[in-house]
Design a protein around this motif. Structure first.
Motif, short mmCIF file in Angstrom:
data_model
loop_
_atom_site.label_atom_id
_atom_site.label_comp_id
_atom_site.label_asym_id
_atom_site.label_seq_id
_atom_site.Cartn_x
_atom_site.Cartn_y
_atom_site.Cartn_z
N PHE A 126 0.83 -1.20 -0.24
CA PHE A 126 -0.12 -0.05 -0.01
C PHE A 126 0.77 1.20 0.08
CE2 PHE A 126 0.08 -2.11 4.33
CZ PHE A 126 0.96 -1.38 5.00
N PRO A 127 0.40 2.43 -0.35
CA PRO A 127 1.02 3.65 -0.52
C PRO A 127 1.33 3.99 0.80
CG PRO A 127 -1.17 4.00 -1.16
CD PRO A 127 -0.96 2.72 -1.08
N LEU A 128 2.37 4.82 1.23
CA LEU A 128 2.78 5.26 2.49
C LEU A 128 3.13 7.03 2.11
CD1 LEU A 128 4.93 2.87 3.96
CD2 LEU A 128 2.83 3.45 4.96
N PRO A 129 2.68 7.72 3.19
CA PRO A 129 3.05 9.21 3.23
C PRO A 129 4.24 9.55 3.14
CG PRO A 129 1.15 8.80 4.76
CD PRO A 129 1.96 7.26 4.34
N THR A 130 4.73 10.58 2.48
CA THR A 130 6.37 11.02 2.51
C THR A 130 6.50 12.29 3.25
OG1 THR A 130 5.90 12.24 0.60
CG2 THR A 130 6.51 9.92 0.24
N ASP A 131 5.63 12.74 3.92
CA ASP A 131 5.61 13.94 4.57
C ASP A 131 6.33 13.70 5.98
OD1 ASP A 131 3.09 12.80 5.38
OD2 ASP A 131 3.17 14.11 6.97
N ARG A 132 7.38 14.72 6.54
CA ARG A 132 8.14 14.63 7.58
C ARG A 132 7.67 15.37 8.67
NH1 ARG A 132 14.28 13.99 5.46
NH2 ARG A 132 14.21 13.53 7.70
N GLN A 133 7.90 15.13 9.86
CA GLN A 133 7.70 16.16 10.96
C GLN A 133 8.94 16.73 11.60
OE1 GLN A 133 5.70 14.51 14.47
NE2 GLN A 133 3.76 15.73 13.97
N THR A 134 8.75 17.97 11.77
CA THR A 134 10.14 18.67 12.43
C THR A 134 9.76 18.36 13.82
OG1 THR A 134 10.13 20.24 10.54
CG2 THR A 134 11.21 20.79 12.68
N SER A 135 10.91 18.12 14.68
CA SER A 135 10.70 17.81 15.97
C SER A 135 11.13 19.09 16.71
CB SER A 135 11.86 16.77 16.31
OG SER A 135 13.25 17.37 16.35
N THR A 136 10.93 19.13 18.07
CA THR A 136 11.52 20.39 18.82
C THR A 136 12.81 20.36 19.37
OG1 THR A 136 10.75 19.07 21.01
CG2 THR A 136 9.07 20.34 19.65
N ILE A 137 13.80 19.42 18.79
CA ILE A 137 15.14 19.10 19.19
C ILE A 137 15.96 19.80 18.36
CG2 ILE A 137 16.78 17.01 19.56
CD1 ILE A 137 14.54 15.18 19.52
N PRO A 138 16.52 20.72 19.04
CA PRO A 138 17.50 21.49 18.36
C PRO A 138 18.64 20.83 17.54
CG PRO A 138 17.53 22.22 20.49
CD PRO A 138 16.53 21.17 20.43
N LYS A 139 19.14 21.34 16.60
CA LYS A 139 20.50 20.58 16.29
C LYS A 139 21.57 21.46 15.98
CE LYS A 139 20.62 19.12 12.00
NZ LYS A 139 20.55 18.72 10.56
N VAL A 140 22.76 20.83 16.09
CA VAL A 140 24.03 21.67 16.03
C VAL A 140 24.16 21.90 14.50
CG1 VAL A 140 26.38 21.88 16.24
CG2 VAL A 140 24.99 20.80 17.96
N THR A 141 24.73 23.38 13.97
CA THR A 141 24.54 23.57 12.60
C THR A 141 26.10 24.23 12.55
OG1 THR A 141 23.29 25.81 12.98
CG2 THR A 141 22.23 23.79 12.23
N GLU A 142 26.63 24.27 11.43
CA GLU A 142 28.00 24.75 11.00
C GLU A 142 27.96 26.38 11.23
OE1 GLU A 142 29.45 23.52 7.53
OE2 GLU A 142 29.70 21.33 8.30
N ASP A 143 26.88 26.99 10.81
CA ASP A 143 26.63 28.34 10.74
C ASP A 143 26.22 29.09 11.94
OD1 ASP A 143 24.27 27.54 10.13
OD2 ASP A 143 24.03 28.73 8.33
N GLY A 144 25.55 27.94 12.97
CA GLY A 144 24.88 28.75 14.08
C GLY A 144 23.55 29.00 13.98
N THR A 145 23.05 28.74 12.73
CA THR A 145 21.66 28.86 12.70
C THR A 145 20.55 28.08 13.66
OG1 THR A 145 21.59 27.55 10.70
CG2 THR A 145 21.83 29.93 10.54
#
Length: 278
Positions: free
Chosen positions: A85-104
C-alpha cells in the motif's frame, strides 16, 4: 530510533492497541533532577510537517554516504517494489535543536512513513511476515516521534543543572546500540529486572562542550493516549568528572526529596492520631 529491536516492539505495541478502548501509543520515564528552567529551552516551532532535512532515526550502515550524525543514508522516499500500500512521504519537524555549522537555529526532522518502511526493509524486515497495515505504520511513526520527544525532555532536565553556563543545549549526533547493554542495565538484570529492548547514545552540545547521554529503553506495556509505551532511563554517561558529579547531585536530591516526603507523611499521621485521641 532505527534498531530492529525497537521496530519489533513498536509493531507489537501497535497491534496491542488495535482493539483497545484507550487511544493508542508510545514512551517514557522517571524524573531526574528538578524541573527545567525556561532559560534552558531554546526557541522552537510547533511540530509540523516538512519536506527535507536530516532524520531522527539512526540506522547503522557501512555505506560511505551515510550521515555520521544520525547514521542514516540519504532519504529514500520511493515505494518498495512489492509494497502492499502507498505510504505518506511528509516528515515532521521535532522540537529537538540540532548543531549547525553556521550557528543558525534548526531542528532535527523525523523520517516519513515511507522512509521508515524502507529502513526496516534494509535491516532485513519483510512485511509479508507481519500483519501490518497502513494504520500500523502511522502508529509506529507516532510512537517513534513521541519516544524521541520524551527522551529530549529527559535530557533537558539534566541540562537544567547547567542552565547558567548554557541556556540552549543542542543535539549534535546520536546512534543506536541495541545489544551493547550499559553497565547499569546489566547490573539491574543481575538483580532480576528485565534488560532494555534498545539503547541509544546521544551527544549533546552544551555550548561548545560535548556531553554524552545514555538512554535505555524498557518495555512499559500498553501504549497510552500520547503514544507512549516505553520507559526511559536517561542519564549522562559516566565518562567525565562533570557527568559523575551531576549524577551524584541528582542522586542526593532524589534521596533528600524521598526522605523529606517520608518525614512529612509521618508528621501528618501523628497529627491525625493526636486529633483523634482528643
Amino acid at each position: 530510533m532505527g534498531n530492529t529491536a525497537i521496530t519489533k516492539v513498536q509493531m507489537e505495541a501497535s497491534k496491542r492497541t488495535a482493539g483497545a478502548s484507550p487511544p493508542p501509543e508510545c514512551p517514557m520515564h522517571q524524573k531526574h533532577g528538578d524541573n527545567i528552567s525556561a532559560s534552558a529551552v531554546p526557541p522552537h516551532p510547533k511540530m509540523h510537517a516538512s519536506g527535507g532535512g536530516a532524520s531522527e532515526c539512526p540506522v547503522k550502515h557501512d555505506n560511505s554516504d551515510v550521515n555520521p550524525l544520525n547514521m542514516m543514508p540519504p532519504a529514500n522516499q520511493q515505494p518498495a517494489p512489492d509494497q502492499p500500500f502507498p505510504l505518506p512521504t511528509d516528515r515532521q519537524t521535532s522540537t529537538i535543536p540540532k548543531v549547525t555549522e553556521d550557528g543558525t537555529v534548526q531542528f532535527w526532522q523525523y523520517p516519513s512513513q515511507q522512509m521508515f518502511w524502507n529502513a526496516m526493509l534494509r535491516k532485513g524486515w519483510r512485511w509479508k511476515n507481519e500483519d501490518v497495515s497502513q494504520k500500523d505504520m502511522g502508529d509506529i511513526i507516532r510512537i517513534h516521534n513521541a519516544n524521541n520527544e520524551q527522551a529530549w525532555q529527559e535530557v533537558l532536565k539534566w541540562e537544567a543543572l547547567h542552565a547558567k553556563e548554557c541556556g540552549n543545549p543542542r543535539l549534535k549526533s546520536f546512534g543506536g546500540k541495541a545489544k551493547d547493554f550499559s553497565p547499569r542495565a546489566r547490573f539491574r538484570s543481575w538483580l532480576g529486572y528485565e534488560l532494555p529492548f534498545d539503547r541509544h547514545d546521544w551527544i549533546v552540545d552544551r555550548c561548545g562542550k560535548d556531553v554524552r547521554y545514555v538512554i535505555d529503553y524498557y518495555d512499559g506495556g500498553l501504549v497510552d493516549k500520547d503514544y507512549r509505551f516505553a520507559l526511559l532511563d536517561v542519564r549522562p554517561a559516566m565518562d567525565s568528572v562533570d557527568n559523575v558529579w551531576d549524577r551524584m547531585r541528582v542522586a542526593y536530591m532524589r534521596w533528600r526529596y524521598e526522605l523529606l516526603g517520608k518525614f512529612n507523611n509521618s508528621a501528618e499521621d501523628n497529627k491525625v492520631s493526636s486529633a483523634g485521641s482528643e
